[in-house]
Write an enzyme that holds these catalytic residues in place. Structure first.
Site, PDB file in Angstrom:
ATOM      1  N   ALA A   1     -27.334   1.087  25.411  1.00 42.83           N
ATOM      2  CA  ALA A   1     -27.345   1.611  24.039  1.00 42.83           C
ATOM      3  C   ALA A   1     -25.937   2.089  23.707  1.00 42.83           C
ATOM      4  CB  ALA A   1     -28.339   2.753  23.903  1.00 42.83           C
TER       5      ALA A   1
ATOM      6  N   GLY B   1     -22.751  -4.988  21.147  1.00 45.60           N
ATOM      7  CA  GLY B   1     -22.473  -6.312  21.740  1.00 45.60           C
ATOM      8  C   GLY B   1     -22.992  -7.451  20.880  1.00 45.60           C
TER       9      GLY B   1
ATOM     10  N   GLU C   1     -32.577  -8.058  20.957  1.00 46.40           N
ATOM     11  CA  GLU C   1     -32.885  -6.824  21.701  1.00 46.40           C
ATOM     12  C   GLU C   1     -34.066  -6.094  21.060  1.00 46.40           C
ATOM     13  OE1 GLU C   1     -28.576  -5.601  23.597  1.00 46.40           O
ATOM     14  OE2 GLU C   1     -29.002  -4.981  21.550  1.00 46.40           O
TER      15      GLU C   1
HETATM   16  C1  5RP Z   1     -25.609  -5.099  22.768  1.00 45.34           C
HETATM   17  C2  5RP Z   1     -26.055  -3.707  22.933  1.00 45.34           C
HETATM   18  C3  5RP Z   1     -25.635  -3.001  24.158  1.00 45.34           C
HETATM   19  O1  5RP Z   1     -26.763  -2.614  24.866  1.00 45.34           O
HETATM   20  C4  5RP Z   1     -24.830  -1.817  23.774  1.00 45.34           C
HETATM   21  O2  5RP Z   1     -23.745  -2.256  22.978  1.00 45.34           O
HETATM   22  C5  5RP Z   1     -24.301  -1.075  24.990  1.00 45.34           C
HETATM   23  O3  5RP Z   1     -23.387  -1.880  25.660  1.00 45.34           O
HETATM   24  P1  5RP Z   1     -22.547  -1.365  26.889  1.00 45.34           P
HETATM   25  O4  5RP Z   1     -23.520  -1.082  27.979  1.00 45.34           O
HETATM   26  O5  5RP Z   1     -21.604  -2.504  27.206  1.00 45.34           O
HETATM   27  O6  5RP Z   1     -21.784  -0.124  26.457  1.00 45.34           O
HETATM   28  O7  5RP Z   1     -26.740  -3.134  22.124  1.00 45.34           O
HETATM   29  O8  5RP Z   1     -25.979  -5.600  21.514  1.00 45.34           O
END
Ligand code: 5RP
Length: 222
Positions: free
Chosen positions: A83, A97, A103
């Site tokens: 998250a 991401g 998701e």
């Molecule tokens: C991707 C997401 C990821 O879970 C979120 O961005 C967290 O990423 P990270 O663990 O690299 O900080 O929502 O769409």
């Protein structure tokens, strides 16, 4: 060990033989997926994975994790995902991401959702992290202008080479720089009713357990 790895490994302990498991996306979920791959190969763990992005699908395939699509399973037992922000009242922003749509579909079809984060992601109110909104390309500039008029401080997500970012579903992402979101429910309600919005990164009343990596170990919040 990095905090992200610590929580990734901890989350893998929740996974048992016979489960259908939602495999999240991002640099934290990466460690969870890697550990599941290790257990499949070294311990004979028998699970079926449902991935939340092409990126995670490629990773899971490279590790030999058996996969099915979300439409091939009756339900998902546990989904483990990262998250971007989690507020004190357990609401979240995801999609940093770019995988927010898949998701959210996978999370919505899961009996239990676990988020794995390091402590930097725990905040009082959501909004310091830009809120991703996935929008269809057709009319996206009109939508951008609407966001602007509403004071949402929109910014098209671009790639390093300056092209418009495309999601796995070939949509654009507009990131909203809101600063502080005091009423996430009202904002979610507004966004989802705008024509052209496919999904937004507010994940509300969605998570069951949060594993927070801290310098003193993993804190479990339920
Ligand atoms: C991707 C997401 C990821 O879970 C979120 O961005 C967290 O990423 P990270 O663990 O690299 O900080 O929502 O769409």
């Amino acid at each position: 060990m990095e905090l992200k790895e610590l929580v990734g490994l901890k989350a893998a302990e929740y996974i048992k033989d016979g489960m259908t498991v939602g495999l999240g996306t991002g640099s934290t979920a990466y460690y969870f997926v890697k550990e599941i791959g290790r257990r499949v190969n070294e311990e004979g763990l028998k699970i079926t994975g449902v991935t939340t992005s092409i990126q995670t699908k490629e990773l899971a395939e490279s590790l030999g994790i058996p996969l099915k699509s979300v439409d091939e399973v009756t339900c998902i037992d546990i989904t483990v995902d990262g998250a971007d922000e989690i507020s004190e009242d357990f609401q979240g922003i995801k999609g940093g991401g770019g995988a927010l749509l898949f998701e959210k579909i996978v999370a919505d079809n899961s009996k239990k959702v676990i988020w794995i984060v390091d402590e930097s992601k725990m905040v009082k109110h959501l909004g310091a992290f830009p809120l991703p909104v996935e929008v269809v390309c057709y009319g996206s500039i009109q939508l951008f202008n609407k966001f602007n008029k509403k004071g949402y401080n929109p910014e098209f997500r671009k790639t390093a080479s300056g092209d418009y970012y495309l999601t796995d579903e070939k949509n654009n992402i507009i990131d909203l720089h809101l600063g502080e979101i005091l009423d996430p429910m009202a904002l979610a309600e507004d966004l989802i009713h705008l024509t052209g919005v496919v999904e937004h990164g507010l994940f509300l009343d969605c998570v069951d357990t949060v594993l927070v990596g801290t310098k003193d170990g993993v804190k479990v919040i339920e």
